[in-house]
Design an enzyme around this catalytic site. Structure first.
Site, PDB file in Angstrom:
ATOM      1  N   THR A 193       0.830  -1.211   0.000  1.00 50.63           N
ATOM      2  CA  THR A 193       0.000   0.000   0.000  1.00 50.63           C
ATOM      3  C   THR A 193       0.866   1.264   0.000  1.00 50.63           C
ATOM      4  O   THR A 193       0.404   2.335   0.405  1.00 50.63           O
ATOM      5  CB  THR A 193      -0.930   0.021   1.226  1.00 50.63           C
ATOM      6  OG1 THR A 193      -0.123  -0.169   2.398  1.00 50.63           O
ATOM      7  CG2 THR A 193      -1.999  -1.050   1.148  1.00 50.63           C
ATOM      8  N   GLY A 224       2.109   4.467  -1.302  1.00 59.70           N
ATOM      9  CA  GLY A 224       1.644   5.421  -2.315  1.00 59.70           C
ATOM     10  C   GLY A 224       0.152   5.423  -2.571  1.00 59.70           C
ATOM     11  O   GLY A 224      -0.301   6.039  -3.541  1.00 59.70           O
TER      12      GLY A 224
HETATM   13  N1  LIG Z   1      -6.173  -2.442   2.088  1.00 64.99           N
HETATM   14  C1  LIG Z   1      -6.994  -1.612   1.461  1.00 64.99           C
HETATM   15  N2  LIG Z   1      -8.037  -2.099   0.744  1.00 64.99           N
HETATM   16  C2  LIG Z   1      -8.866  -1.263   0.085  1.00 64.99           C
HETATM   17  N3  LIG Z   1      -8.731   0.080   0.064  1.00 64.99           N
HETATM   18  C3  LIG Z   1      -7.715   0.620   0.754  1.00 64.99           C
HETATM   19  C4  LIG Z   1      -6.793  -0.191   1.493  1.00 64.99           C
HETATM   20  N4  LIG Z   1      -5.866   0.633   2.075  1.00 64.99           N
HETATM   21  C5  LIG Z   1      -6.194   1.888   1.712  1.00 64.99           C
HETATM   22  N5  LIG Z   1      -7.319   1.881   0.944  1.00 64.99           N
HETATM   23  C6  LIG Z   1      -7.931   3.049   0.326  1.00 64.99           C
HETATM   24  O1  LIG Z   1      -6.883   3.752  -0.343  1.00 64.99           O
HETATM   25  C7  LIG Z   1      -7.049   5.152  -0.210  1.00 64.99           C
HETATM   26  C8  LIG Z   1      -5.839   5.739   0.499  1.00 64.99           C
HETATM   27  O2  LIG Z   1      -6.074   5.587   1.879  1.00 64.99           O
HETATM   28  P1  LIG Z   1      -5.064   5.657   3.066  1.00 64.99           P
HETATM   29  O3  LIG Z   1      -5.893   5.940   4.276  1.00 64.99           O
HETATM   30  O4  LIG Z   1      -4.209   4.452   3.034  1.00 64.99           O
HETATM   31  O5  LIG Z   1      -4.241   6.940   2.632  1.00 64.99           O
HETATM   32  P2  LIG Z   1      -2.808   7.356   3.048  1.00 64.99           P
HETATM   33  O6  LIG Z   1      -2.501   6.851   4.414  1.00 64.99           O
HETATM   34  O7  LIG Z   1      -2.725   8.825   2.809  1.00 64.99           O
HETATM   35  O8  LIG Z   1      -1.922   6.617   1.994  1.00 64.99           O
HETATM   36  P3  LIG Z   1      -0.338   6.713   1.857  1.00 64.99           P
HETATM   37  O9  LIG Z   1       0.164   7.399   3.097  1.00 64.99           O
HETATM   38  O10 LIG Z   1       0.089   5.300   1.699  1.00 64.99           O
HETATM   39  O11 LIG Z   1      -0.022   7.491   0.628  1.00 64.99           O
HETATM   40  C9  LIG Z   1      -8.369   5.340   0.539  1.00 64.99           C
HETATM   41  O12 LIG Z   1      -9.400   5.486  -0.407  1.00 64.99           O
HETATM   42  C10 LIG Z   1      -8.523   4.045   1.314  1.00 64.99           C
HETATM   43  O13 LIG Z   1      -9.856   3.749   1.642  1.00 64.99           O
HETATM   44  C1  LIG Z   2       7.832  11.754  -1.700  1.00 70.67           C
HETATM   45  C2  LIG Z   2       6.761  11.080  -0.923  1.00 70.67           C
HETATM   46  N1  LIG Z   2       5.516  11.596  -0.899  1.00 70.67           N
HETATM   47  C3  LIG Z   2       4.533  10.973  -0.202  1.00 70.67           C
HETATM   48  C4  LIG Z   2       4.778   9.817   0.491  1.00 70.67           C
HETATM   49  C5  LIG Z   2       3.661   9.167   1.288  1.00 70.67           C
HETATM   50  O1  LIG Z   2       3.360   7.869   0.836  1.00 70.67           O
HETATM   51  P1  LIG Z   2       3.360   6.601   1.818  1.00 70.67           P
HETATM   52  O2  LIG Z   2       2.564   7.012   3.044  1.00 70.67           O
HETATM   53  O3  LIG Z   2       2.706   5.520   1.065  1.00 70.67           O
HETATM   54  O4  LIG Z   2       4.789   6.302   2.219  1.00 70.67           O
HETATM   55  C6  LIG Z   2       6.088   9.294   0.452  1.00 70.67           C
HETATM   56  N2  LIG Z   2       6.440   8.163   1.091  1.00 70.67           N
HETATM   57  N3  LIG Z   2       7.059   9.941  -0.259  1.00 70.67           N
END
Ligand SMILES: Nc1ncnc2c1ncn2[C@@H]1O[C@H](COP(=O)(O)OP(=O)(O)OP(=O)(O)O)[C@@H](O)[C@H]1O
Ligand SMILES: Cc1ncc(COP(=O)(O)O)c(N)n1
Length: 260
Positions: free
Chosen positions: A204, A206
């Site tokens: 997960t 990104g």
């Molecule tokens: N295991 C999963 N199955 C289905 N949907 C998911 C899952 N994990 C995250 N999502 C969905 O993916 C999107 C991103 O959610 P998340 O809350 O993980 O964001 P985030 O923490 O900002 O992500 P990241 O920090 O990895 O960039 C949301 O729409 C969430 O509902």
């Molecule tokens: C440059 C950059 N931007 C955003 C994220 C957040 O993504 P994640 O929470 O999945 O690590 C990251 N790891 N790196």
């Protein structure tokens, strides 16, 4: 040709940040452009180092693009510091940018801080108010609001409090909830709930970057905010379902939309 601009950090492993954003734009057939705010040395297991780009270079990158090419939507990701936030805000306000999708990136999945702690106040006061839509995950919303968010009812209240800061829409992401994730979208009047069965994968890295750039791509194509979030949710769900098992940690999402 529809266009979108990402203002974000570079992820050397290609799973998040600028790289995820440009892959998403391409998969959704939108011409992508980028303003790099920071260079991170990271992979699927963690972030080793970060170099923040000087603010005059960030401003130059933004002006070079915005003065020459019509930009259909802007996605904002990692911004590192208050100085960077202020530079991005003043440049966007000067050009009267529209369709601004703000992913208030604070901490990487691997636990590394990508935004200085003190910068949360600037984010709240200067950047969130000019966003068309802000897309925090639960820990980010907790940091902005200074409160715990534990269930769907808390999420609705948090959306209302975030909405009072001035963005047109709030999409509070529930990927960090126990069990099946629910995302809540609020426009100041109405709530939309997006329920999704949890996909059982550790890949997960990104997901937040991918979702916010998919929203920007769909806005650039002329869709409404609500439709763009629906379409972006379909995209992120497919991208997680087809995520790639590479590296020792959290692998990345997959971006060949037309193939699945
Ligand atoms: N295991 C999963 N199955 C289905 N949907 C998911 C899952 N994990 C995250 N999502 C969905 O993916 C999107 C991103 O959610 P998340 O809350 O993980 O964001 P985030 O923490 O900002 O992500 P990241 O920090 O990895 O960039 C949301 O729409 C969430 O509902
Ligand atoms: C440059 C950059 N931007 C955003 C994220 C957040 O993504 P994640 O929470 O999945 O690590 C990251 N790891 N790196």
């Amino acid at each position: 040709m529809e266009t979108a601009l990402t203002i974000a950090g570079s992820d050397s492993s290609g799973g998040a940040g600028i790289q995820a954003d440009l892959k998403t734009f391409s998969a959704l057939k939108v011409y992508g452009m980028s303003v790099i705010t920071a260079v991170t040395a990271q992979n699927t297991t963690g972030v080793r180092s970060i170099a923040t780009i000087p603010t005059n270079i960030i401003q130059d990158q933004m002006e070079a693009v915005l003065e020459d090419i019509p930009v259909g939507a802007v996605k904002i990701g990692m911004l590192s510091s208050s100085h960077v936030i202020k530079t991005v805000v003043s440049t966007l306000v000067n050009v009267k940018a529209t369709n601004i999708v703000l992913d208030p990136v604070m901490v990487s999945k691997s636990g590394h801080h990508l935004l200085e702690y003190e910068a949360v106040q600037t984010l709240k006061e200067d950047l969130i108010p000019i966003a068309t839509i802000v897309t925090p995950n639960l820990p980010e919303a907790e940091a902005i609001l200074g409160r715990k968010i534990l269930c769907e009812e808390d999420m609705k209240e948090a959306c209302q409090q975030l909405n009072e800061l001035g963005p047109k829409y709030v999409l509070l992401k529930g990927g960090h909830l126990e069990g099946d994730p629910v995302d809540v979208l609020y426009d100041g009047t109405e709530f939309h709930h997006f329920y999704q069965e949890r996909i059982l994968t550790k890949n997960t890295h990104g997901t937040g970057c991918t979702l916010s750039s998919a929203i920007a791509a769909h806005l650039a194509k002329g869709n409404s905010v609500v439709d763009s979030v629906h379409l972006a949710k379909e995209y992120i769900t497919g991208a997680i379902q087809h995520s790639i098992s590479i590296g020792q940690g959290h692998g990345p999402t997959h971006h060949f939309h037309q193939l699945w």
